[in-house]
Write a protein that holds these residues in place. Structure first.
Motif, PDB file in Angstrom:
ATOM      1  N   THR A  10      36.388  13.800 -16.204  1.00 38.96           N
ATOM      2  CA  THR A  10      35.983  12.598 -16.922  1.00 38.96           C
ATOM      3  C   THR A  10      34.807  12.900 -17.835  1.00 38.96           C
ATOM      4  N   SER A  11      34.715  12.134 -18.905  1.00 38.31           N
ATOM      5  CA  SER A  11      33.546  12.235 -19.778  1.00 38.31           C
ATOM      6  C   SER A  11      32.520  11.168 -19.402  1.00 38.31           C
ATOM      7  N   GLN A  12      32.847  10.348 -18.416  1.00 41.68           N
ATOM      8  CA  GLN A  12      31.922   9.313 -17.943  1.00 41.68           C
ATOM      9  C   GLN A  12      30.887   9.925 -17.000  1.00 41.68           C
ATOM     10  N   ALA A  13      29.769   9.264 -16.852  1.00 42.03           N
ATOM     11  CA  ALA A  13      28.710   9.744 -15.950  1.00 42.03           C
ATOM     12  C   ALA A  13      29.205   9.727 -14.511  1.00 42.03           C
ATOM     13  N   THR A  37      34.504  16.937 -25.428  1.00 47.36           N
ATOM     14  CA  THR A  37      33.294  16.226 -25.022  1.00 47.36           C
ATOM     15  C   THR A  37      32.799  16.805 -23.699  1.00 47.36           C
ATOM     16  N   THR A  39      32.326  17.219 -20.036  1.00 42.22           N
ATOM     17  CA  THR A  39      33.297  16.788 -19.030  1.00 42.22           C
ATOM     18  C   THR A  39      32.808  17.176 -17.646  1.00 42.22           C
TER      19      THR A  39
END
Length: 96
Positions: A10-13, A37, A39
């Protein structure tokens, strides 16, 4: 038949203190691994799946000869291997 263990990326925190992770954010490493991005891969067994290495799941990307884009450097392979070995020891990995 061969099988492949797939980690959620994921590219989310992600809170690395809650889950074992492999975070890739260095610009040169992103380029080397063909990631667009930063990851984070969550290396927790419940966030992984196992798929057979077949055309149904793994086909070469358009214009490529192979279904994989890159290979982790040796130090990252050792890190991920140690995390997975510990998870397997605790019985937390899905079985093949």
């Amino acid at each position: 038949m061969h099988f492949c263990r797939i980690a959620y990326g994921t590219s989310q925190a992600v809170k690395p203190w809650l889950e074992p992770t492999l975070a890739i954010g260095n610009f040169s490493m992103l380029n080397a691994l063909h990631l667009k991005t930063p990851t984070t891969f969550v290396l927790k067994g419940s966030n992984m799946i196992i798929l057979p290495w077949t055309q149904e799941f793994f086909r070469p990307w358009r214009g490529q000869k192979s279904p994989y884009l890159s290979i982790l450097p040796a130090d990252m392979q050792r890190y991920v291997g140690a995390i997975l070995a510990e998870a397997q020891r605790r019985g937390e990995l899905p079985a093949y």
